[in-house]
Scaffold this active site. Sequence first.
Site, PDB file in Angstrom:
ATOM      1  N   HIS A   1       0.847  -1.186   0.000  1.00 58.86           N
ATOM      2  CA  HIS A   1       0.000   0.000   0.000  1.00 58.86           C
ATOM      3  C   HIS A   1       0.877   1.229   0.000  1.00 58.86           C
ATOM      4  CE1 HIS A   1      -3.138   2.842   1.092  1.00 58.86           C
ATOM      5  NE2 HIS A   1      -3.974   1.924   0.649  1.00 58.86           N
TER       6      HIS A   1
ATOM      7  N   ASP B   1      -7.928  -5.209   0.067  1.00 58.24           N
ATOM      8  CA  ASP B   1      -8.457  -6.076  -0.989  1.00 58.24           C
ATOM      9  C   ASP B   1      -8.141  -7.552  -0.769  1.00 58.24           C
ATOM     10  OD1 ASP B   1      -9.596  -4.056  -2.485  1.00 58.24           O
ATOM     11  OD2 ASP B   1      -7.686  -3.540  -3.398  1.00 58.24           O
TER      12      ASP B   1
HETATM   13  N1  ACO Z   1       4.207  -7.724  -4.838  1.00 59.45           N
HETATM   14  C1  ACO Z   1       5.556  -7.734  -5.031  1.00 59.45           C
HETATM   15  N2  ACO Z   1       6.355  -6.653  -4.842  1.00 59.45           N
HETATM   16  C2  ACO Z   1       5.760  -5.522  -4.443  1.00 59.45           C
HETATM   17  C3  ACO Z   1       4.356  -5.435  -4.219  1.00 59.45           C
HETATM   18  C4  ACO Z   1       3.579  -6.599  -4.423  1.00 59.45           C
HETATM   19  N3  ACO Z   1       2.262  -6.589  -4.220  1.00 59.45           N
HETATM   20  N4  ACO Z   1       4.045  -4.187  -3.817  1.00 59.45           N
HETATM   21  C5  ACO Z   1       5.180  -3.492  -3.812  1.00 59.45           C
HETATM   22  N5  ACO Z   1       6.228  -4.295  -4.179  1.00 59.45           N
HETATM   23  C6  ACO Z   1       7.655  -3.918  -4.231  1.00 59.45           C
HETATM   24  C7  ACO Z   1       7.986  -3.195  -5.531  1.00 59.45           C
HETATM   25  O1  ACO Z   1       8.396  -4.088  -6.538  1.00 59.45           O
HETATM   26  C8  ACO Z   1       9.094  -2.288  -5.071  1.00 59.45           C
HETATM   27  O2  ACO Z   1      10.249  -3.070  -4.936  1.00 59.45           O
HETATM   28  P1  ACO Z   1      11.733  -2.400  -5.198  1.00 59.45           P
HETATM   29  O3  ACO Z   1      11.861  -1.327  -4.156  1.00 59.45           O
HETATM   30  O4  ACO Z   1      12.664  -3.528  -5.039  1.00 59.45           O
HETATM   31  O5  ACO Z   1      11.667  -1.862  -6.603  1.00 59.45           O
HETATM   32  C9  ACO Z   1       8.673  -1.881  -3.652  1.00 59.45           C
HETATM   33  O6  ACO Z   1       7.871  -2.989  -3.176  1.00 59.45           O
HETATM   34  C10 ACO Z   1       7.853  -0.600  -3.572  1.00 59.45           C
HETATM   35  O7  ACO Z   1       6.732  -0.744  -4.462  1.00 59.45           O
HETATM   36  P2  ACO Z   1       6.037   0.455  -5.221  1.00 59.45           P
HETATM   37  O8  ACO Z   1       5.249  -0.085  -6.360  1.00 59.45           O
HETATM   38  O9  ACO Z   1       7.061   1.506  -5.519  1.00 59.45           O
HETATM   39  O10 ACO Z   1       5.086   1.025  -4.098  1.00 59.45           O
HETATM   40  P3  ACO Z   1       3.874   1.956  -4.359  1.00 59.45           P
HETATM   41  O11 ACO Z   1       3.584   2.652  -3.096  1.00 59.45           O
HETATM   42  O12 ACO Z   1       4.047   2.777  -5.578  1.00 59.45           O
HETATM   43  O13 ACO Z   1       2.695   0.903  -4.741  1.00 59.45           O
HETATM   44  C11 ACO Z   1       0.871  -0.550  -4.686  1.00 59.45           C
HETATM   45  C12 ACO Z   1       1.669   0.533  -3.920  1.00 59.45           C
HETATM   46  C13 ACO Z   1       0.495  -0.035  -6.066  1.00 59.45           C
HETATM   47  C14 ACO Z   1      -0.412  -0.814  -3.910  1.00 59.45           C
HETATM   48  C15 ACO Z   1       1.734  -1.824  -4.801  1.00 59.45           C
HETATM   49  O14 ACO Z   1       2.051  -2.293  -3.523  1.00 59.45           O
HETATM   50  C16 ACO Z   1       1.034  -2.921  -5.624  1.00 59.45           C
HETATM   51  O15 ACO Z   1       1.153  -2.944  -6.835  1.00 59.45           O
HETATM   52  N6  ACO Z   1       0.268  -3.855  -4.946  1.00 59.45           N
HETATM   53  C17 ACO Z   1      -0.447  -4.876  -5.642  1.00 59.45           C
HETATM   54  C18 ACO Z   1      -1.792  -4.312  -6.151  1.00 59.45           C
HETATM   55  C19 ACO Z   1      -2.775  -4.045  -5.030  1.00 59.45           C
HETATM   56  O16 ACO Z   1      -2.957  -4.844  -4.130  1.00 59.45           O
HETATM   57  N7  ACO Z   1      -3.437  -2.874  -5.120  1.00 59.45           N
HETATM   58  C20 ACO Z   1      -4.466  -2.469  -4.161  1.00 59.45           C
HETATM   59  C21 ACO Z   1      -3.967  -1.341  -3.294  1.00 59.45           C
HETATM   60  S1  ACO Z   1      -5.161  -0.961  -2.040  1.00 59.45           S
HETATM   61  C22 ACO Z   1      -6.287  -0.036  -2.842  1.00 59.45           C
HETATM   62  O17 ACO Z   1      -6.034   0.613  -3.808  1.00 59.45           O
HETATM   63  C23 ACO Z   1      -7.627  -0.061  -2.306  1.00 59.45           C
END
Ligand code: ACO
Length: 430
Positions: free
Chosen positions: A309, A366
């Site tokens: 998140h 979620d």
């Molecule tokens: N699975 C694997 N790796 C992940 C995940 C995940 N679900 N989430 C984050 N990471 C990793 C990224 O690859 C990144 O790694 P790095 O630093 O080695 O490059 C690091 O964690 C940071 O991730 P970001 O994408 O930069 O974090 P951001 O805050 O932009 O993204 C997000 C948040 C979009 C929710 C992300 O965690 C994600 O894609 N989750 C899966 C989709 C999801 O569950 N979305 C629902 C969110 S809740 C809502 O909207 C109601």
Amino acid sequence: MNEMRDHIEFEYGGENIALPLTTGTEDETAIEIGTLRNTTGLVTLDIGYKNTASTTSAITFIDGDKGILRYRGYSIETLAEKARFLEVAYLLIFGELPTADQLLKFEQLYRQYTLLDEGLKKLLDAFPSAAHPMDMLSALTAAWAAFDPQPLDVADAEQLCRSAAKILAGFPILTSWIYRKKCGLPLNYADAELHYAANVMQLMFRVPTARYERDPVLTAALDKLLILHADHEQNCSTTAVRVVGSSRAGLLASISAGVSALLGPLHGGANQFVVEMLQAIKADGGDIEKYLDKAKDKADPFRLMGFGHRVYKNFDPRAKIIKGYADDVLEKLGVDDPILDIAKKLESAALADDYFVSRKIFPNVDFYSGIIYRALGIPVEMFTVMFALGRLPGWIAQWLEMRKDEQPVSRPRQVYTGHTQRDFVPLDQR
Ligand code: ACO
């Protein structure tokens, strides 16, 4: 850069620049950069708004490190336990919990709007059978505005109350029509006497050939889910609602943009993908480690859906509450869902894995909501629509706050990285 109590100072181009600090009621401090470009020619760059507050707001407070979520000062745990969805909607939109009399009046108003313009059915008929319910919802919400084109005067409290009641009453009908159209079922009408969640359930599942039995366990679970989704400050869809509304576009047009923003898999669309992912893991023999490795592999686009998140870096309080409900609902219904077992194993494996722990990636709202939706009999494709139904009060409240605060039109700057001026080359010489 020097930090003072009410401003920061820094030197740029030989000048001493002072920027005011603004502090919120929970001690979050922001640098106000409104004068920065005029005084220095500089803009700030923050792609994806990871470090930018786009507004001040008095609606929802989140402390992502401590896992705190409050609507108008009330903790999400208390509201989920003690309030009903319409009460929470009232709180978000009008700022205070309603008195018994205020709630009664609001419910009476809501009951006046439990019919939708029949013209919307013609639009419903035009969608192809493969249309995704969220695409339909976004389009139908925008179309609904055309059936009700009166501009809303935000200074008129009576009009505001009517509009909020009308949208809250109409949205469940619209969402149920989408579901029933896709299933080939006759379209249902609202039962104005029922509470919100009970009405949603009957709108979706009552058929003319059988007696409809309401299950209080299911209705209560849906009511809680709606409350938990009701607002989440400046998330992607709410920001879309505010940005569109800032051009003085109407409430429904703005909400339609919010629905479109919500449908993406990195936002609300994740709840559908979570269940699809859990089903895929199960079909693949339940090999949790294989999927954890895929999620960690930077060459693999796979991400653990329902994990991570932007704001919560400890735990998502909504996920904690929903996990409890999932256990409760399945137990009360006597449902043994193998998907729940996979979810629990995946959660404990991820929480013990350094990749996820070091990046502060925890289950989000979620992750468990889909398991409850499944138990309620809601098809996977409709999960994000249910999220939208819950988020409606938040979108209305945030749109109103933006308009009442008379926020200027949202129009960010950019840092241009394309070609500098080039000479045009005629077609025959390229
Ligand atoms: N699975 C694997 N790796 C992940 C995940 C995940 N679900 N989430 C984050 N990471 C990793 C990224 O690859 C990144 O790694 P790095 O630093 O080695 O490059 C690091 O964690 C940071 O991730 P970001 O994408 O930069 O974090 P951001 O805050 O932009 O993204 C997000 C948040 C979009 C929710 C992300 O965690 C994600 O894609 N989750 C899966 C989709 C999801 O569950 N979305 C629902 C969110 S809740 C809502 O909207 C109601």
